[in-house]
Design a protein around this motif. Structure first.
Motif, PDB file in Angstrom:
ATOM      1  N   LYS A  67       7.979  12.724 -53.649  1.00  0.00           N
ATOM      2  CA  LYS A  67       6.804  11.983 -53.311  1.00  0.00           C
ATOM      3  C   LYS A  67       5.641  12.648 -52.557  1.00  0.00           C
ATOM      4  O   LYS A  67       4.791  11.965 -52.037  1.00  0.00           O
ATOM      5  CB  LYS A  67       7.050  10.544 -52.723  1.00  0.00           C
ATOM      6  CG  LYS A  67       8.240   9.630 -53.512  1.00  0.00           C
ATOM      7  CD  LYS A  67       7.261   8.923 -54.621  1.00  0.00           C
ATOM      8  CE  LYS A  67       8.015   7.892 -55.317  1.00  0.00           C
ATOM      9  NZ  LYS A  67       7.463   7.410 -56.513  1.00  0.00           N
ATOM     10  N   GLU A  90       0.908  13.604 -60.179  1.00  0.00           N
ATOM     11  CA  GLU A  90       1.004  12.550 -61.014  1.00  0.00           C
ATOM     12  C   GLU A  90       0.582  11.472 -60.477  1.00  0.00           C
ATOM     13  O   GLU A  90       1.369  11.055 -59.453  1.00  0.00           O
ATOM     14  CB  GLU A  90       1.978  12.524 -62.115  1.00  0.00           C
ATOM     15  CG  GLU A  90       1.907  11.596 -63.202  1.00  0.00           C
ATOM     16  CD  GLU A  90       3.282  11.424 -64.131  1.00  0.00           C
ATOM     17  OE1 GLU A  90       3.421  12.706 -64.716  1.00  0.00           O
ATOM     18  OE2 GLU A  90       4.046  10.699 -63.960  1.00  0.00           O
ATOM     19  N   PHE A  91      -0.440  10.647 -60.711  1.00  0.00           N
ATOM     20  CA  PHE A  91      -0.566   9.271 -60.112  1.00  0.00           C
ATOM     21  C   PHE A  91      -1.485   8.451 -60.926  1.00  0.00           C
ATOM     22  O   PHE A  91      -1.935   8.965 -62.075  1.00  0.00           O
ATOM     23  CB  PHE A  91      -1.264   9.452 -58.723  1.00  0.00           C
ATOM     24  CG  PHE A  91      -2.797  10.077 -59.048  1.00  0.00           C
ATOM     25  CD1 PHE A  91      -3.922   9.581 -58.954  1.00  0.00           C
ATOM     26  CD2 PHE A  91      -2.655  11.690 -58.905  1.00  0.00           C
ATOM     27  CE1 PHE A  91      -5.210  10.206 -59.100  1.00  0.00           C
ATOM     28  CE2 PHE A  91      -4.009  12.373 -58.962  1.00  0.00           C
ATOM     29  CZ  PHE A  91      -5.284  11.681 -58.980  1.00  0.00           C
ATOM     30  N   SER A  93      -4.714   5.851 -61.418  1.00  0.00           N
ATOM     31  CA  SER A  93      -6.207   5.583 -60.845  1.00  0.00           C
ATOM     32  C   SER A  93      -7.057   5.094 -61.942  1.00  0.00           C
ATOM     33  O   SER A  93      -6.506   4.870 -63.024  1.00  0.00           O
ATOM     34  CB  SER A  93      -6.738   6.831 -60.150  1.00  0.00           C
ATOM     35  OG  SER A  93      -7.945   6.592 -59.577  1.00  0.00           O
ATOM     36  N   LYS A 107      -3.394   7.112 -66.161  1.00  0.00           N
ATOM     37  CA  LYS A 107      -2.349   8.022 -65.368  1.00  0.00           C
ATOM     38  C   LYS A 107      -3.059   9.383 -65.400  1.00  0.00           C
ATOM     39  O   LYS A 107      -3.419   9.897 -66.418  1.00  0.00           O
ATOM     40  CB  LYS A 107      -1.020   8.177 -66.250  1.00  0.00           C
ATOM     41  CG  LYS A 107      -0.008   9.125 -65.556  1.00  0.00           C
ATOM     42  CD  LYS A 107       1.181   9.102 -66.527  1.00  0.00           C
ATOM     43  CE  LYS A 107       1.996   8.102 -66.120  1.00  0.00           C
ATOM     44  NZ  LYS A 107       3.268   8.029 -66.771  1.00  0.00           N
ATOM     45  N   VAL A 199      -6.480  10.983 -53.893  1.00  0.00           N
ATOM     46  CA  VAL A 199      -5.439  11.102 -53.031  1.00  0.00           C
ATOM     47  C   VAL A 199      -5.533  10.853 -51.604  1.00  0.00           C
ATOM     48  O   VAL A 199      -6.099  11.989 -50.975  1.00  0.00           O
ATOM     49  CB  VAL A 199      -4.553  12.403 -53.455  1.00  0.00           C
ATOM     50  CG1 VAL A 199      -3.093  12.503 -52.594  1.00  0.00           C
ATOM     51  CG2 VAL A 199      -4.214  12.582 -55.055  1.00  0.00           C
ATOM     52  N   SER A 203      -1.522   6.585 -51.110  1.00  0.00           N
ATOM     53  CA  SER A 203      -1.403   7.053 -52.622  1.00  0.00           C
ATOM     54  C   SER A 203      -0.263   7.211 -53.124  1.00  0.00           C
ATOM     55  O   SER A 203       0.530   7.525 -52.454  1.00  0.00           O
ATOM     56  CB  SER A 203      -2.424   7.896 -52.864  1.00  0.00           C
ATOM     57  OG  SER A 203      -3.819   7.908 -52.545  1.00  0.00           O
ATOM     58  N   ILE A 204       0.144   6.340 -54.302  1.00  0.00           N
ATOM     59  CA  ILE A 204       1.629   6.974 -54.862  1.00  0.00           C
ATOM     60  C   ILE A 204       1.469   7.804 -55.672  1.00  0.00           C
ATOM     61  O   ILE A 204       0.931   7.631 -57.004  1.00  0.00           O
ATOM     62  CB  ILE A 204       2.065   5.638 -55.474  1.00  0.00           C
ATOM     63  CG1 ILE A 204       2.026   4.108 -54.426  1.00  0.00           C
ATOM     64  CG2 ILE A 204       3.471   5.742 -56.201  1.00  0.00           C
ATOM     65  CD1 ILE A 204       2.328   3.026 -55.305  1.00  0.00           C
ATOM     66  N   VAL A 205       2.102   8.956 -55.201  1.00  0.00           N
ATOM     67  CA  VAL A 205       1.842  10.337 -55.936  1.00  0.00           C
ATOM     68  C   VAL A 205       3.118  11.024 -56.198  1.00  0.00           C
ATOM     69  O   VAL A 205       4.134  10.998 -55.464  1.00  0.00           O
ATOM     70  CB  VAL A 205       0.943  11.279 -55.166  1.00  0.00           C
ATOM     71  CG1 VAL A 205       0.832  12.610 -55.800  1.00  0.00           C
ATOM     72  CG2 VAL A 205      -0.514  10.633 -54.810  1.00  0.00           C
ATOM     73  N   GLU A 206       3.366  11.454 -57.632  1.00  0.00           N
ATOM     74  CA  GLU A 206       4.495  12.200 -57.951  1.00  0.00           C
ATOM     75  C   GLU A 206       4.160  13.674 -58.006  1.00  0.00           C
ATOM     76  O   GLU A 206       3.411  14.098 -58.615  1.00  0.00           O
ATOM     77  CB  GLU A 206       5.093  11.672 -59.229  1.00  0.00           C
ATOM     78  CG  GLU A 206       5.526  10.426 -59.077  1.00  0.00           C
ATOM     79  CD  GLU A 206       7.257  10.082 -58.649  1.00  0.00           C
ATOM     80  OE1 GLU A 206       7.492  11.270 -58.322  1.00  0.00           O
ATOM     81  OE2 GLU A 206       7.316   9.119 -58.532  1.00  0.00           O
TER      82      GLU A 206
END
Length: 844
Positions: A67, A90-91, A93, A107, A199, A203-206
């Motif tokens: 994350k 990857e996130f 939006s 995505k 971002v 923010s939920i980010v991979e």
């Protein structure tokens, strides 16, 4: 050799008149083997393709996912690899399309480096995949471009940045997702990510790091280094190699394989029951011929061999036909399952499945046929002299006991081969035995009918009831075959209905259907005003703070992870916690232990509320201490209460709840939940929000539910199709058993007609018998299905159990009507001809 040749010739000659019946006897095993070979061929091809296409699915040899960006220590470890590197951020939006003045939840994949290393992105035009990074253009999912009538060259806005579309994206590499329909993929070069402004905090980010290693590099040894992997686990990163991906894919499809194997096994068992039933009826009809052979000097063993040869040869022919049909049917399965598979499954013939089908088919056919065939050895020559002669009661035949043991062992070993686990094979075998015993137990109710037969009922009713326990009846066989097919059909229907009703209930009534997240603190009031201006309700507006668990119960996370006796589940430890704070509980939360203090003063002890299941996974209870790391600040807390949460509600839900007065100054973002009355209002509102606040994502929960519903419907369709194998086999057993039992009751029906019974009387008698058989079998199958679905729903799927009775009643009457129709259809021959003609044809 001469004696064997004689037996072969005798078997061939004796079967001439009854070959049509014998082929009917074997039709059930043909369908069972067809299901077995088709399903096993598909499973073998699926496993083979997992091995061959894993690199293409993963896109690299090693993937590191987390994350957050890699820490300096982890970067140093990965840089020491002799490998090419790539990064994908990857996130989710919002994407705004000026041409259509429309928005789409998407995505976003920001790529750095030459990814994928294996496989390739398929684009139109073809060269777009090679130029989009250098040209600062986008690759956009083809379905999204088609929906919004976009063309290559049109622009798209991501956050604060507007870019041209460089190509249509026809596929995607590096992940497997079922959400493409509501979140289509957009590729962008990572160098442009910062300019989008998407971002931000919360923010939920991979972050996915990909590595391509040399062919001779030992990935397994590198991955199995405990000391090295400990560094990644400590920072909540997950490392996946190609070998891991193979295992993960195998586990992902293990349930599908188990279900398909179970369907194949049930179809095979029903076929075997049909074989045993058919052979039993056939042997009973040949008793006088067998007794005649005994009179002219043939031994019981030789008589047995004559009929064993007949059954074995025709059974093997049935197995071969089933194998050929199954190899053809397996070509259809990948087409049915294509929406649930990450790649196209090869349609090649599986010789393993073919040889397995031939072997297991021949074995079980022989074993199930031996049960009635062994009685041929005991037939007395006196049957030619006295029609009513019965063999003296003899001790239980030890060979039959051995055959029963061999049947159970062969099923157990076969299940072990399919599942790969002794425990699963044992559970499956025990479950099947219990189901058969229940069905046979209910079939035994015919004895009660004989004992308590109402003497004052009319002739038709009494005779129809008496047929259930007449000599050579097929009550047990028919109830087992019909009941098992009914149980499978009803069980699948109930489970499917429970899943669909739980999904549909999420979108019922006043449930919210839209959620906005990524809202910054200074934006929340403006967005709330915009929502109210659009005449939409602000159902929820909650702050969310991201934090990590540092220690609990006086021990650090590292100590807990190193403790091999700990009952703590790792997903709870590694999960980044997203918590909220408020002064009271919501309506969908139930306090089960302790009290919730909704507001505290500075310096007070912090008591938090935990979801009961989450607390159990962390092995904590009332009063235990938990220390949280909030952006470098440690906050000690204590468990003050435990809650149960209603997860079917389409509102925000939190495992961890803080009181007010603790987290107000912590870095946070906000979520707003609302409900739109129509798609048009939602589209206008979403467009206005994205134009004013590009960093805010607006998620259409209705689209997600629709997608889930579509996926479940597809799975349901596949399940019904596969269950059709078992149901169709059961029908074949039903038809063959009723057809063959017709020959056992010809003389009885002729006698009734001779003494004056009308055609309508015989029809009513038979209809009564078949209606009772169908009712008892269907009711038993439905009962088994209800009990089974209750345990599946409550213990496995965690669903609220409820039944819709009208469809179940419909299934009951369908099965009963089908049984009566087939039974009466088989008696038409007797009713349409004179008694003398029928007797002559039967004795010819």
């Amino acid at each position: 050799m001469d004696r064997l040749g004689y037996l072969l010739r005798l078997a061939r000659q004796d079967s001439r008149r009854h070959r049509g019946k014998l082929f009917m006897f074997m039709s059930s095993i043909t369908l069972g083997i067809m299901a077995l070979v088709a399903i096993n061929s598909f499973n073998y091809n699926l496993v083979k393709d997992i091995d061959e296409q894993t690199k293409t699915i993963l896109g690299a040899d090693i993937q590191v996912e987390g994350k957050k960006p890699l820490t300096p220590l982890l970067t140093e470890i990965m840089d020491s690899l002799p490998a090419e590197q790539a990064l994908q951020v990857e996130f989710f939006s919002m994407a705004f399309m000026p041409k259509k003045d429309a928005t789409q939840f998407s995505k976003i994949r920001a790529v750095e480096g030459d990814f994928p290393f294996y496989g390739e992105l398929v684009t139109q035009p073809k060269g777009a995949k090679d130029t989009y990074q250098a040209a600062n253009t986008l690759l956009v999912d083809d379905a999204m471009m088609f929906e919004y009538e976009l063309e290559v060259g049109d622009s798209m806005k991501l956050g604060e940045l507007t870019l041209p579309i460089g190509g249509r994206l026809m596929n995607s590499v590096g992940s497997i997702s079922l959400g493409a329909s509501f979140a289509p993929t957009v590729y962008i070069d990572k160098s442009l990510l910062e300019k989008t402004g998407l971002v931000q905090t919360g923010s939920i980010v991979e972050y996915k790091y990909f590595y391509k290693t040399p062919e001779d590099f030992d990935r397994e040894a590198w991955d199995n280094s405990a000391a090295r992997m400990q560094h990644f686990h400590a920072e909540d990163f997950r490392v996946t190699t190609i070998e891991d991906q193979k295992r993960n894919l195998g586990q992902a499809f293990s349930f599908l394989n188990s279900f398909l194997n179970l369907v194949a096994l049930v179809a095979l068992l029903l076929g075997c029951i049909g074989v045993a039933s058919s052979v039993f009826i056939y042997i009973r009809s040949k008793m006088s011929a067998i007794a005649m052979l005994r009179c002219i000097g043939m031994t019981g063993r030789q008589a047995f061999l004559v009929y064993f040869i007949q059954i074995f040869v025709l059974g093997f022919i049935g197995v071969v036909i089933g194998t050929i049909l199954g190899s053809g049917i397996q070509m259809v399965l990948p087409l049915l399952l294509k929406d649930m598979l990450p790649y196209e499954v090869d349609l090649s013939i599986s010789w393993n499945a073919i040889f397995q089908g031939l072997g297991i088919g021949s074995l079980v056919t022989c074993l199930f046929a031996l049960v009635p065939l062994l009685s041929v050895r005991k037939v007395s020559p006196l049957k030619t002299l006295r029609a009513g002669y019965e063999d003296e009661a003899s001790p239980r035949d030890p060979l039959k006991i051995l055959v029963y043991v061999a049947i159970v062992l062969s099923l157990f070993i076969f299940l072990r081969t399919l599942t790969g686990e002794w425990r699963s094979a044992g559970i499956f075998t025990a479950g099947l035995l219990v189901a058969f015993m229940v069905l046979y137990g209910f079939a035994g109710l015919s004895i009660l009918i004989k004992k308590f037969l109402p003497r004052n009922w009319g002739f038709v009713w009494r005779h129809g009831l008496a047929n259930l326990y007449r000599p050579n009846n097929q009550t047990n066989t028919l109830i087992v075959s019909i009941g098992l097919g009914t149980a499978i059909l009803t069980l699948l229907y109930i489970v499917q209905g429970l899943i669909l009703s739980n999904v549909n209930s999420m979108d019922a009534g006043n449930q919210p259907n839209m959620i906005l997240y990524g809202i910054e603190t200074h934006q929340k009031d403006k967005i709330a005003m915009m929502t109210e201006k659009a005449t939409l309700p602000v159902i929820q507006q909650v702050p969310i703070v991201t934090m990590r668990l540092e220690s609990w119960k006086g021990r650090s996370k590292k100590d807990w992870l190193q403790d091999t006796t700990s009952r703590v589940e790792r997903w709870v430890v590694h999960r980044e916690a997203r918590v909220t704070y408020r002064d009271s509980l919501e309506f969908d939360e139930t306090l089960v232990e302790g009290t919730y203090t909704g507001k505290i003063n500075p310096g007070d002890t912090v008591f938090i509320s935990l979801d009961r299941g989450w607390a159990a996974s962390l092995d904590v209870g009332m009063g235990d201490e938990l220390v949280w790391n909030v952006q470098g600040t440690l906050i000690p807390t204590y468990v003050g209460s435990l809650r149960d949460i209603e997860f079917r509600s389409m509102r925000t839900r939190f495992f961890i709840l803080f009181p007010e007065g603790v987290l107000e100054e912590a870095p946070q973002f906000h979520v707003l939940v609302t409900k739109s009355p129509s798609k048009e209002v939602m589209a206008d509102y979403r467009r206005d929000v994205v134009k004013a606040f590009p960093n805010v994502s607006v998620v259409d929960l209705g689209s997600i539910l629709t997608t889930l519903n579509d996926i479940i419907s597809k799975i349901s369709y596949v399940i019904k199709f596969m269950a059709g194998f078992s149901i169709l086999t059961g029908l074949i057993v039903l038809i063959s058993s009723l057809l063959l039992s017709k020959f056992q009751r010809v003389k009885e029906s002729v006698l009734l007609r001779t003494i004056g019974a009308k055609r309508s009387h015989i029809l009513k008698i038979n209809a009564t018998e078949y209606a009772l058989l169908g009712s008892l079998a269907a009711a038993t199958g439905i009962l088994i299905a209800i009990i089974g679905s209750y345990f599946i729903a409550t213990q496995q799927l965690d669903l609220e159990f409820s039944l819709s009775w009208w469809p179940i009643v419909g299934i009951f009457f369908l099965i009963v009507s089908l049984t009566v129709f087939i039974g009466l259809f088989n008696t038409r021959d007797i009713l349409n001809r004179s008694p003398l003609e029928v007797l002559r044809s039967e004795s010819a």
